[in-house]
Design a protein around this motif. Structure first.
Motif, PDB file in Angstrom:
ATOM      1  N   ASN A 165       0.781  -1.195   0.032  1.00 18.88           N
ATOM      2  CA  ASN A 165       0.040   0.151   0.022  1.00 18.88           C
ATOM      3  C   ASN A 165       0.834   1.327   0.006  1.00 18.88           C
ATOM      4  N   LEU A 166       1.937   1.113   0.689  1.00 16.97           N
ATOM      5  CA  LEU A 166       2.828   2.441   0.715  1.00 16.97           C
ATOM      6  C   LEU A 166       3.441   2.572  -0.685  1.00 16.97           C
ATOM      7  N   ALA A 167       3.679   1.278  -1.438  1.00 21.68           N
ATOM      8  CA  ALA A 167       4.424   1.556  -2.612  1.00 21.68           C
ATOM      9  C   ALA A 167       3.358   2.210  -3.583  1.00 21.68           C
ATOM     10  N   ALA A 168       1.904   1.796  -3.401  1.00 24.07           N
ATOM     11  CA  ALA A 168       0.968   2.371  -4.391  1.00 24.07           C
ATOM     12  C   ALA A 168       0.800   3.870  -4.069  1.00 24.07           C
ATOM     13  N   LEU A 169       1.114   4.215  -2.829  1.00 21.77           N
ATOM     14  CA  LEU A 169       1.071   5.880  -2.373  1.00 21.77           C
ATOM     15  C   LEU A 169       2.309   6.343  -3.065  1.00 21.77           C
ATOM     16  N   SER A 170       3.413   5.550  -3.151  1.00 18.54           N
ATOM     17  CA  SER A 170       4.661   6.176  -3.627  1.00 18.54           C
ATOM     18  C   SER A 170       4.521   6.358  -5.082  1.00 18.54           C
ATOM     19  N   VAL A 203      12.275   0.746  -7.519  1.00 18.73           N
ATOM     20  CA  VAL A 203      11.984  -0.590  -7.677  1.00 18.73           C
ATOM     21  C   VAL A 203      11.888  -1.664  -6.558  1.00 18.73           C
ATOM     22  N   GLY A 204      11.354  -0.750  -5.438  1.00 18.49           N
ATOM     23  CA  GLY A 204      11.179  -1.647  -4.361  1.00 18.49           C
ATOM     24  C   GLY A 204      11.836  -1.851  -3.219  1.00 18.49           C
ATOM     25  N   ARG A 205      13.275  -1.297  -3.694  1.00 20.82           N
ATOM     26  CA  ARG A 205      14.340  -1.775  -2.325  1.00 20.82           C
ATOM     27  C   ARG A 205      15.371  -0.477  -2.559  1.00 20.82           C
ATOM     28  N   THR A 206      15.868   0.015  -1.288  1.00 14.88           N
ATOM     29  CA  THR A 206      17.015   0.845  -1.394  1.00 14.88           C
ATOM     30  C   THR A 206      18.105   0.356  -1.904  1.00 14.88           C
ATOM     31  N   GLY A 207      18.666   1.257  -2.935  1.00 12.66           N
ATOM     32  CA  GLY A 207      19.885   0.726  -3.497  1.00 12.66           C
ATOM     33  C   GLY A 207      19.869   0.156  -4.914  1.00 12.66           C
ATOM     34  N   PHE A 208      18.503   0.174  -5.310  1.00  8.62           N
ATOM     35  CA  PHE A 208      18.281  -0.402  -6.642  1.00  8.62           C
ATOM     36  C   PHE A 208      17.379   0.614  -7.330  1.00  8.62           C
ATOM     37  N   GLN A 209      17.773   1.166  -8.423  1.00  9.76           N
ATOM     38  CA  GLN A 209      16.822   1.837  -9.390  1.00  9.76           C
ATOM     39  C   GLN A 209      16.640   1.761 -10.812  1.00  9.76           C
ATOM     40  N   LEU A 210      15.494   1.530 -11.179  1.00  9.78           N
ATOM     41  CA  LEU A 210      15.407   1.664 -12.698  1.00  9.78           C
ATOM     42  C   LEU A 210      15.729   3.129 -13.137  1.00  9.78           C
ATOM     43  N   GLU A 211      16.241   3.247 -14.343  1.00 10.42           N
ATOM     44  CA  GLU A 211      16.595   4.484 -14.920  1.00 10.42           C
ATOM     45  C   GLU A 211      16.164   4.687 -16.387  1.00 10.42           C
ATOM     46  N   GLY A 212      15.465   5.711 -16.776  1.00 16.16           N
ATOM     47  CA  GLY A 212      15.180   5.893 -18.388  1.00 16.16           C
ATOM     48  C   GLY A 212      16.484   6.819 -18.656  1.00 16.16           C
ATOM     49  N   VAL A 213      16.992   6.564 -19.808  1.00 17.19           N
ATOM     50  CA  VAL A 213      18.028   7.156 -20.300  1.00 17.19           C
ATOM     51  C   VAL A 213      17.946   7.821 -21.699  1.00 17.19           C
ATOM     52  N   VAL A 214      18.248   9.042 -21.954  1.00 16.99           N
ATOM     53  CA  VAL A 214      18.222   9.430 -23.325  1.00 16.99           C
ATOM     54  C   VAL A 214      19.668   9.819 -23.721  1.00 16.99           C
ATOM     55  N   ARG A 215      20.056   9.422 -24.921  1.00 19.16           N
ATOM     56  CA  ARG A 215      21.457   9.949 -25.304  1.00 19.16           C
ATOM     57  C   ARG A 215      21.155  10.602 -26.800  1.00 19.16           C
ATOM     58  N   HIS A 216      21.124  11.988 -26.552  1.00 17.21           N
ATOM     59  CA  HIS A 216      20.854  12.834 -27.567  1.00 17.21           C
ATOM     60  C   HIS A 216      21.940  12.746 -28.755  1.00 17.21           C
ATOM     61  N   SER A 217      23.252  12.819 -28.317  1.00 15.46           N
ATOM     62  CA  SER A 217      24.211  12.664 -29.513  1.00 15.46           C
ATOM     63  C   SER A 217      24.200  11.199 -30.014  1.00 15.46           C
ATOM     64  N   GLU A 218      23.747  10.278 -29.577  1.00 22.09           N
ATOM     65  CA  GLU A 218      23.873   8.875 -30.185  1.00 22.09           C
ATOM     66  C   GLU A 218      22.494   8.669 -30.613  1.00 22.09           C
ATOM     67  N   SER A 277       8.584  -5.040 -13.040  1.00 22.55           N
ATOM     68  CA  SER A 277       7.563  -6.372 -12.964  1.00 22.55           C
ATOM     69  C   SER A 277       8.584  -7.675 -12.732  1.00 22.55           C
ATOM     70  N   VAL A 278       9.517  -8.003 -13.380  1.00 25.48           N
ATOM     71  CA  VAL A 278      10.715  -8.843 -13.487  1.00 25.48           C
ATOM     72  C   VAL A 278      11.471  -8.896 -12.367  1.00 25.48           C
ATOM     73  N   PHE A 279      12.028  -7.736 -12.108  1.00 26.18           N
ATOM     74  CA  PHE A 279      13.081  -7.276 -11.224  1.00 26.18           C
ATOM     75  C   PHE A 279      12.898  -7.476  -9.867  1.00 26.18           C
ATOM     76  N   ARG A 280      11.734  -6.607  -9.397  1.00 25.54           N
ATOM     77  CA  ARG A 280      11.199  -6.476  -8.027  1.00 25.54           C
ATOM     78  C   ARG A 280      10.996  -7.730  -7.446  1.00 25.54           C
ATOM     79  N   PRO A 281      10.329  -8.693  -7.887  1.00 25.45           N
ATOM     80  CA  PRO A 281      10.142 -10.045  -7.160  1.00 25.45           C
ATOM     81  C   PRO A 281      11.562 -10.670  -6.606  1.00 25.45           C
ATOM     82  N   LEU A 282      12.472 -10.500  -7.684  1.00 24.75           N
ATOM     83  CA  LEU A 282      13.813 -11.023  -7.538  1.00 24.75           C
ATOM     84  C   LEU A 282      14.699 -10.279  -6.379  1.00 24.75           C
TER      85      LEU A 282
END
Length: 332
Positions: A33-38, A209-224, A306-311
């Protein structure tokens, strides 16, 4: 043959939670529930305590925002907003030195919505005030399902853009592009009732992604002219390289669940490790195509979550392989 559809029915909050302190607050403190609020407010909330003493008073919930490492005050009520709770919020925030405040209620009056908007207007960008209405709905005889509706939010959704834009004007065209791209991405997700971080002039945006020290990042590489989504591993409570090797050994099942392969980079000389997927040949200067890139980023982030969070979430030190030898990688 016509498809039979159910009808949404509103459920009174007190049919489920009879008492704020004894029923609703403990429910909100539960991990899911705290995750849904997050997700609703775009933060990464970790529970610090319930009914936390502030002098002779007690704050409902105190959390930590894992992204900024700052305290977050959550005050809730199973009724429409009132002056008592507004006063409590200010008192508790001052006592806890919490610069992020989330007020959850069944309904916000116009006066209290205006008060939260005013607080967001007059405070520095480090301060954030959210107002959320909670609803319960069911279909037929189904269990009630909660829904958080953000009715007022920090002006950093415009304030941060203005400040970042001012900074970007004196910097490179790349930073200016990144700010515009992430601002558009935020708007894209907001239209779909999805949370997004504050727009910035950097090349990445982070998601919990559900745990401190792990994060998913969207990345944009304009020059590439490319995009990427990466899982960055930089945890303090587990050996980073052990976590990487634990996941890498399962890359076959992970790739099968995702439907696409990942690049695995342990970064042996670096502190963290990273796992990522790249989308090449994206004409990023064509702003008419940005919704396509926003869709890919959102869908890929959601799939990897959805794949990494439960692991990741249940990992314990005993689960991890030793890191003083070569990694054992399952075929993938």
């Amino acid at each position: 043959m016509a498809t039979e559809l159910g009808t949404l029915q509103r459920v009174e909050l007190r049919e489920v939670w009879q008492h704020e302190e004894y029923h609703f607050t403990p429910w909100l403190a539960e991990t899911g529930n705290l995750a849904a609020l997050s997700d609703a407010v775009g933060l990464d909330l970790e529970l610090m305590g319930l009914e936390v003493a502030v002098g002779p008073y007690a704050a409902d919930l105190v959390c930590m925002d894992a992204m900024s490492n700052t305290p977050v005050l959550i005050e809730n009520q199973l009724a429409k907003t009132d002056h008592n709770h507004l006063g409590q919020i200010l008192t508790y925030a001052a006592g806890l030195e919490a610069k992020t405040v989330i007020w959850v209620a069944s309904r916000f009056t116009d006066e209290h919505r205006a008060a939260i908007d005013w607080l967001n207007e007059i405070t520095h960008e480090d301060w954030q005030f959210f107002g959320l209405e909670i609803e319960l709905w069911r279909i037929g005889a189904s269990p009630p399902a909660p829904r958080f509706n953000v009715v007022c939010r920090p002006n950093d959704w415009s304030r941060a853009v203005r400040e970042e834009a001012a900074k970007a004007e004196g910097n490179s065209p790349t930073r200016s592009f990144q700010l515009r791209f992430w601002t558009s991405f935020r708007d894209y997700r907001a239209e779909r009732k999805q949370g997004a971080p504050k727009p910035s002039a950097q090349s990445w945006q982070s998601f919990r992604v559900g745990r401190t020290g792990f994060q998913l990042e969207g990345v944009v590489r304009h020059s590439e002219q490319k995009l990427a989504v990466r899982l960055y591993i930089n945890c303090a409570d587990l050996p980073i390289k052990g976590v990487f090797r634990y996941l890498e050994a399962r890359q076959g099942e992970i790739h099968a669940a995702l439907g696409f392969p990942l690049v695995w980079d342990e970064l042996p000389e670096g502190k963290g490790s990273v796992v990522y997927v790249v989308r090449d040949n994206c004409p990023l200067d064509d702003e008419a195509r940005w919704p396509d890139w926003h869709e890919w980023l959102s869908a890929t982030i959601a799939k990897m979550d959805s794949v990494f969070r439960p692991l990741i979430r249940p990992l314990q030190p005993a689960d991890l392989p030793p890191t003083d030898g070569p990694a054992l990688v399952a075929p993938g």
